[in-house]
Design an enzyme around this catalytic site. Structure first.
Site, PDB file in Angstrom:
ATOM      1  N   GLU A   1     114.792 -88.118 125.906  1.00 20.93           N
ATOM      2  CA  GLU A   1     115.088 -86.764 125.440  1.00 20.93           C
ATOM      3  C   GLU A   1     113.870 -86.182 124.730  1.00 20.93           C
ATOM      4  O   GLU A   1     113.061 -86.909 124.147  1.00 20.93           O
ATOM      5  CB  GLU A   1     116.324 -86.841 124.519  1.00 20.93           C
ATOM      6  N   ASP A   2     113.736 -84.873 124.821  1.00 15.87           N
ATOM      7  CA  ASP A   2     112.597 -84.210 124.172  1.00 15.87           C
ATOM      8  C   ASP A   2     112.710 -84.254 122.658  1.00 15.87           C
ATOM      9  O   ASP A   2     111.743 -84.562 121.965  1.00 15.87           O
ATOM     10  CB  ASP A   2     112.467 -82.755 124.679  1.00 15.87           C
TER      11      ASP A   2
ATOM     12  N   ASP B   1     117.891 -83.456 117.349  1.00 14.26           N
ATOM     13  CA  ASP B   1     118.046 -82.430 116.308  1.00 14.26           C
ATOM     14  C   ASP B   1     119.306 -82.770 115.507  1.00 14.26           C
ATOM     15  O   ASP B   1     119.281 -83.674 114.691  1.00 14.26           O
ATOM     16  CB  ASP B   1     118.105 -81.065 117.015  1.00 14.26           C
TER      17      ASP B   1
ATOM     18  N   PHE C   1     111.235 -74.518 114.644  1.00 14.13           N
ATOM     19  CA  PHE C   1     111.546 -74.433 116.066  1.00 14.13           C
ATOM     20  C   PHE C   1     110.264 -74.635 116.859  1.00 14.13           C
ATOM     21  O   PHE C   1     109.289 -73.910 116.687  1.00 14.13           O
ATOM     22  CB  PHE C   1     112.192 -73.088 116.428  1.00 14.13           C
TER      23      PHE C   1
ATOM     24  N   ARG D   1     107.651 -74.084 128.357  1.00  9.65           N
ATOM     25  CA  ARG D   1     107.772 -75.517 128.670  1.00  9.65           C
ATOM     26  C   ARG D   1     106.436 -76.101 129.130  1.00  9.65           C
ATOM     27  O   ARG D   1     106.186 -77.287 128.982  1.00  9.65           O
ATOM     28  CB  ARG D   1     108.799 -75.738 129.784  1.00  9.65           C
TER      29      ARG D   1
HETATM   30  P1  IMP Z   1     121.013 -81.622 119.247  1.00  6.83           P
HETATM   31  O1  IMP Z   1     122.206 -81.797 120.116  1.00  6.83           O
HETATM   32  O2  IMP Z   1     121.259 -80.689 118.096  1.00  6.83           O
HETATM   33  O3  IMP Z   1     120.378 -82.908 118.797  1.00  6.83           O
HETATM   34  O4  IMP Z   1     119.986 -80.782 120.069  1.00  6.83           O
HETATM   35  C1  IMP Z   1     119.169 -81.310 120.984  1.00  6.83           C
HETATM   36  C2  IMP Z   1     118.774 -80.242 121.957  1.00  6.83           C
HETATM   37  O5  IMP Z   1     118.556 -78.965 121.313  1.00  6.83           O
HETATM   38  C3  IMP Z   1     117.456 -80.619 122.561  1.00  6.83           C
HETATM   39  O6  IMP Z   1     117.677 -81.308 123.760  1.00  6.83           O
HETATM   40  C4  IMP Z   1     116.798 -79.284 122.788  1.00  6.83           C
HETATM   41  O7  IMP Z   1     117.170 -78.811 124.048  1.00  6.83           O
HETATM   42  C5  IMP Z   1     117.376 -78.370 121.766  1.00  6.83           C
HETATM   43  N1  IMP Z   1     116.458 -78.165 120.610  1.00  6.83           N
HETATM   44  C6  IMP Z   1     116.639 -78.589 119.344  1.00  6.83           C
HETATM   45  N2  IMP Z   1     115.610 -78.252 118.566  1.00  6.83           N
HETATM   46  C7  IMP Z   1     114.744 -77.591 119.366  1.00  6.83           C
HETATM   47  C8  IMP Z   1     113.451 -76.982 119.138  1.00  6.83           C
HETATM   48  O8  IMP Z   1     112.881 -76.964 118.038  1.00  6.83           O
HETATM   49  N3  IMP Z   1     112.876 -76.399 120.215  1.00  6.83           N
HETATM   50  C9  IMP Z   1     113.442 -76.398 121.455  1.00  6.83           C
HETATM   51  N4  IMP Z   1     114.640 -76.948 121.715  1.00  6.83           N
HETATM   52  C10 IMP Z   1     115.290 -77.538 120.672  1.00  6.83           C
HETATM   53 MG    MG Z   2     117.108 -80.539 125.751  1.00  8.42          MG
END
Ligand code: IMP
Ligand code: MG
Length: 177
Positions: free
Chosen positions: A96-97, A100, A149, A162
């Site tokens: 995963e990138d 969060d 962000f 991207r």
């Molecule tokens: P989570 O479910 O809150 O952990 O969110 C994860 C997903 O939110 C990641 O796979 C990203 O697609 C998106 N995301 C969270 N923070 C960022 C950011 O700073 N930039 C771009 N995408 C983000």
């Molecule tokens: Mg993502």
């Protein structure tokens, strides 16, 4: 580009991804692994990481959608595209990138546990530690980052940026949330 500030350079990313690949190679000691990328943000990271893993590796991809706008998670995750092959008995590495809140990976991990893989690990390039609401951690983390962000190296804002080679803070669109 306007409104973008480099947070992690392409050189720093390359060095870290190489370290992560070496650790994964050592941890799995000759066993095959399945790298599962979460579309679309993980694709560039997965492509680079895979080439630093000296193991028999296959790829699969899933897609999830989280309700809410581009920056704010609604708390609900839905599977849009499942894996193509069974994960039973496999060494699964979720790629995963960014981690969060943890809602996305928490959901995917519990979903995949039902497939009865041999093991399931998480590799995340970025970790926004202070944002976590779910009890989930990555086994392999590239960089812990502040609550900003970020875009680039696969990460988007409304599908843009991207293709930037560095991870950048998107300052112009900071919503202060
Ligand atoms: P989570 O479910 O809150 O952990 O969110 C994860 C997903 O939110 C990641 O796979 C990203 O697609 C998106 N995301 C969270 N923070 C960022 C950011 O700073 N930039 C771009 N995408 C983000
Ligand atoms: Mg993502």
């Amino acid at each position: 580009m306007d409104g973008l500030r480099v947070l992690i350079t392409r050189q720093q990313i390359a060095a870290k991804v190489s370290e992560m690949g070496a650790r994964i190679t050592a941890d799995f000691a000759g066993e095959p692994v399945v790298l599962i990328g979460v579309l679309k943000g993980s694709t560039i990271f997965l492509a680079d990481l895979a080439r630093q893993i000296q193991l028999d590796a296959s790829f699969d991809f899933i897609a999830v959608s989280s309700y809410g706008n581009a920056k704010q998670h609604s708390g609900e995750v839905r599977l849009v595209k499942d894996v193509d092959h069974s994960l039973e008995g496999k060494n699964v590495i979720l790629v995963e990138d960014i981690l969060d809140t943890g809602l996305t990976l928490g959901y995917i991990k519990s979903l995949f546990q039902a497939h009865q893989p041999k093991s399931i690990k998480i590799a995340a390039l970025l970790d926004k530690v202070s944002r976590r609401t779910e009890p989930i951690e990555a086994d392999y983390v590239g960089f812990a980052i502040p609550d900003e962000f970020v875009v680039g190296y696969g990460l988007d804002f409304a599908e843009r940026y991207r293709n930037l080679p560095d991870v950048c803070i998107l300052e112009a669109c900071s919503d202060g949330a």
